[in-house]
Structures are given as C-alpha cells and as structure tokens.
Motif scaffolding. Sequence first.
Motif, PDB file in Angstrom:
ATOM      1  N   LEU A   1      -7.821   0.821  -2.618  1.00  0.00           N
ATOM      2  CA  LEU A   1      -7.878   0.332  -1.246  1.00  0.00           C
ATOM      3  C   LEU A   1      -9.217   0.594  -0.565  1.00  0.00           C
TER       4      LEU A   1
ATOM      5  N   PRO B   1     -11.312  -7.119  -3.251  1.00  0.00           N
ATOM      6  CA  PRO B   1     -10.198  -6.419  -3.908  1.00  0.00           C
ATOM      7  C   PRO B   1     -10.252  -6.482  -5.432  1.00  0.00           C
TER       8      PRO B   1
ATOM      9  N   ALA C   1       0.829  -1.207   0.000  1.00  0.00           N
ATOM     10  CA  ALA C   1       0.000   0.000   0.000  1.00  0.00           C
ATOM     11  C   ALA C   1       0.867   1.262   0.000  1.00  0.00           C
TER      12      ALA C   1
ATOM     13  N   VAL D   1     -10.697  -2.293   1.471  1.00  0.00           N
ATOM     14  CA  VAL D   1     -10.049  -2.821   2.673  1.00  0.00           C
ATOM     15  C   VAL D   1     -10.939  -2.723   3.911  1.00  0.00           C
TER      16      VAL D   1
ATOM     17  N   LEU E   1      -1.578  -7.482  -3.199  1.00  0.00           N
ATOM     18  CA  LEU E   1      -2.525  -7.347  -2.092  1.00  0.00           C
ATOM     19  C   LEU E   1      -3.529  -8.491  -2.057  1.00  0.00           C
TER      20      LEU E   1
END
Length: 579
Positions: free
Chosen positions: A156, A243, A141, A159, A278
């Motif tokens: 993001l 994601p 990140a 998240v 990620l």
Amino acid sequence: MFKFLGPYWKGCLASTTLAALAVYATVAIPDLVGRAVDAIESDDTGDLKTAVWLIAGFGVARLVLTVVRRLVGGRVSLGVEFDLRRRLYEKLLELDLAFFDGQQTGQLMSRATVDLQSVRFFLGYGLVFLVQSLLTLFVAAFMMFKLDAGLAAISLTSVPFVVLIAQRYGLRARPAVQETQQRIAELTAVAEESISGVRVIKAFAREERQQARFEHATDRVFSQAMRSTRLDAFYSPFIGFLPQLGLAAILLIGGNQVINGSMTSGEFVAFYSFLLMLLVPMRWLGMTLGMAQRATASAARLFEILDRTPTLQSEPGAPPLPDGNGAISLQGVRFRALKGVDLEIEGGRTVALVGATGSGKTSIVQLLPRLYDPDAGVVKVDGADVRTVDAQSLRSAIAVVDDNPFLFSTSIAENIAYSVGSAETVDQDRIVEAAKRAQAHEFIERLPDGYETRVGERGLTLSGGQRQRLAIARAFFADPRILILDDATSAVDASTEQLIKQALRDVMAGRTTIVIAHRLSTIALADEIVVLEDGVIAAQGTHDELREGNELYREIVEKGLPDQVFMTRNPPEREVAGL
C-alpha cells in the motif's frame, strides 16, 4: 449539485447499502479461494466443496446485488435528470427578456443537454462508483493487514502517491474540461443557427461558408478535447500503474515467504487476490475523478442560469391589475431610444405610433406588458404602475401581434387557443369565430386536416400572411383589454389587408389599441396619431389635424413611408456623424 439528491435520499441510501453488500460479497471470495487452495494441498475434499459452494453463493449474491443496485441507481439518476430539466426550464421561463437578448439559443440548448447529462450521470452513477471504490479499498486493505501486516504495508506504499496524482489531475482537468464544455456549446450554437437559418443559407448559396464555420467550431472542440484527453491519457494509466509496483514486490517477498513456509499457498493466493482487487477500484477512482471534473464543470455552467435572479419580478403578494378600460400613461420614460416620453392614452381609444425605424415605437409597446423596465420614468396601466402589480395579470390583459409572429409546432387550433392552454378545453366555435374574424378560416379549411393541421417549426410551413392572420386570430381569442398591433398586416396582400382591417375595426371597438404601422391605410384606423422622432414625441393629434398643422406628418402622408421621410430629413451622413 448534491441538493438535487435530497428527494432521493432513500434511493441513495439503498444504492450505497447494496454497493457495500456487493463489496462484502466480493471481498469474501478471495478468502474462500485461499481456503480452497489450502484444502487442495491438504487433500481435504469436504473443505474444498464447502469453499466452492460458498464462492458460488457469494458470486450469485454479488450478481443480484449489483443488478438491483444498478436499477436503484438508474432510478435516482433519471429522477435527478428529470428534476434538473424541470428546474432549468422553469428558470428559463422565469428569466426576463434582457437575459435572452445576450444569449445564443445553441448555448442554452447545450447546457440543457450535454451539461445536464454530465451532472446527472455523476450524481446517479459516478457517486456510487466512488463510494464503492473507496469501500473496496478500505475493506481489501483491512483483510490484507489481517493476513500479513508487513506485506500489506509494502503493497500500500503507492496509495499516497495515487492520492497526490489524483489531486493534481483534478486541478489540471477541471479548467480543461470546462473549456471543452464551452466549446461544445459554441458548436451547438453554430449548428442551431445553421438549421434555423437554412433558408437564408440556401437563398444566398452560402453552404460552403456555413460548412467552414461549422468545421472551425468542430476543430476548436477537437483541439480542446484532445487537451483533456492527453491529461486523462497520462494521469489515469499512471494511477493504475503505481499499484503494479506493489504487486511486483508482493510476488517477490510473498513468494519467498511461501517457499520458506512462513505463509501457506492459500494465504498467499488470498493476499494476492486482495491486492488485485485494489487495482480495479484505483482505476475506477481515476475514471470517477474525471467524471466528477466534467460534472463540476457542467454544474458551474448550469448554475450560472439556475442561480440567476430575474430582474423583473413581481413583489410577493403584488395585487392584480385593477379593473379598467385600458388607460395608458407614460411619464418621463427613458428607455433605449426613448428620451423622456410623456404620453396619455384614454381607455378604449386607438392610437397609431408613427416614426422611422429606431425612433422608439417598439420600445413603448415592450414596456406596457413589462417585458422590460424603463431606465427612468413610470409606465401605468389603468392608473397602476406596472412594476407594482402582478406581472401575470398585467400580461394576460395585453395581446400583441407583431410583424414576425411565432407559431408553435402544434395544431392550428392549439395556436389560436394558446392563451387558455389547450384547445381541447374550450368551445371549438370560439376558435372558429376568432379565425373568421381574422380572415383565416377560409385557408384553414383548405388545409389537409383543417384546424387540426400541425404547422411546422415556427409556422414556416405557412406563408407570412397566413402566420399573421393566425396571430391576429390568437389575439382575438384572448379578448385582451389592450391590443398591440406591431405592423401586423405587413405580410398580407392588399385585398386580405382590407378584410383584416374590417375585422380589426370590430375587435378594436371599446378596446385600447396601439397600432405600429408603415402603411397609411392602417394608420387611418387610429383615433389619434403619435409621431416619434429621435426618441421624443414630435407631433400628436388626429390624421386631419396633423396633416394640416404638422409638416413632418404631411411629408409622411405625401411620400407614404415614414422611413423614407426620415431618411430625407436625416441623410446618412448626418446619422453617421450623430453616431
């Protein structure tokens, strides 16, 4: 759980450090890939070669770091497993018999295997996976924000939702997993009972019934495991799906930026690679959370045992049992069937306890070595309250031979010399002498390997009479101050019984002996006889005194078996009404 990591903090630190370095090596690669792409577009061969060599170098470094981390993590995991097993077994040996009275062996075995494995796997591997996943998320990140803060913020946005879903998963999964572990323990208990009782199953031809019990327990495990699987099947993929939405947005927005020239192809490839990085940690995060839930559920079951305090503990600094000749005193003792028993036994005398099943005979002999504490009253050995002396010194002064002796799956010699630990540390002549006195030497010599012959589990490869003679030999070898014979000759034939009785006379000489017997020939060995009825002493005296002056004992002598006499005096209707 984490206190078990204390002795391995260096290994944990090393494993975490190696994981962090591996993350750094992993994160460095996407940036180098971006540089290589830009070098290709600009026809810069030198920069391309440098990027390629660095990518290969970081790849090798990540390989080495991961291998070493797994070796270190494995050492920590196995160390934790070793400590957990040792501590659990130590605790099981510390706990008093009252605890085991309410436990199934299969349940305890399940905790020592399935539950323990779940805990050690999480502490040894899952915890490092969790740390590595979080490090990867934070570093990736950071690199994404460094390349393009706007794109990073967009990618993001999922998240927080992942965190919320993971939290929700944890709340629902923990009770489901704990129930699964419990049902696995129940299945283990059924399997253990079936194996231990296989002779009874076959004797009554009840294989189909046991199979049905096992299948029912298996079905319960399957049903509960499916519930946990359904939770995992929904939440884990969903954690990995969110994601992907950010990935689609980045392809659209970032691709347009490359087309517009506000971002180079290499930067976009690097950013896209970081975003892909990620996805794996987020999937790992879901799996690790599931592992953590199983470990937490298993740890709760383990610590139900580890946190239990034995009720029959010696006080710190308790003195050893004082020297003496084995005098016994029971004063107002109440326990189970016993209803305020007062009994004095002089040291060196042999006393027989006679009474029907359930009259309290075995309760008395269980109180002497303090296997249980009485509900009321005092039990003394050589003038000392058994609750105030060191339990080990008390029990080492008492030997018990019961009607269903337990033998360990080791050699004959090891079983006889059990009171001293190992047969290799004592004079073999002592072992042989004990066997001869118990009339066991002859049949031992006929075994394939003599005294080194290994007996089967619980000694089931031997006959009942052979097991009892070995148990008597074990008691002879221990040379106790007090000898307890709980129907110790019930499984031998008449001729062997006579030989054992002669040996018993020798070993009982000058030693306090309590005999629980149903055969009058065994009762006749006693200097004094105590007749128990309904938890109290109904009569006490020598054989001749009781035969002349006590109607109950006279009936026992005439009919031969105490249970028959008490059944006649207390018919079933009266017993049921009393219940």
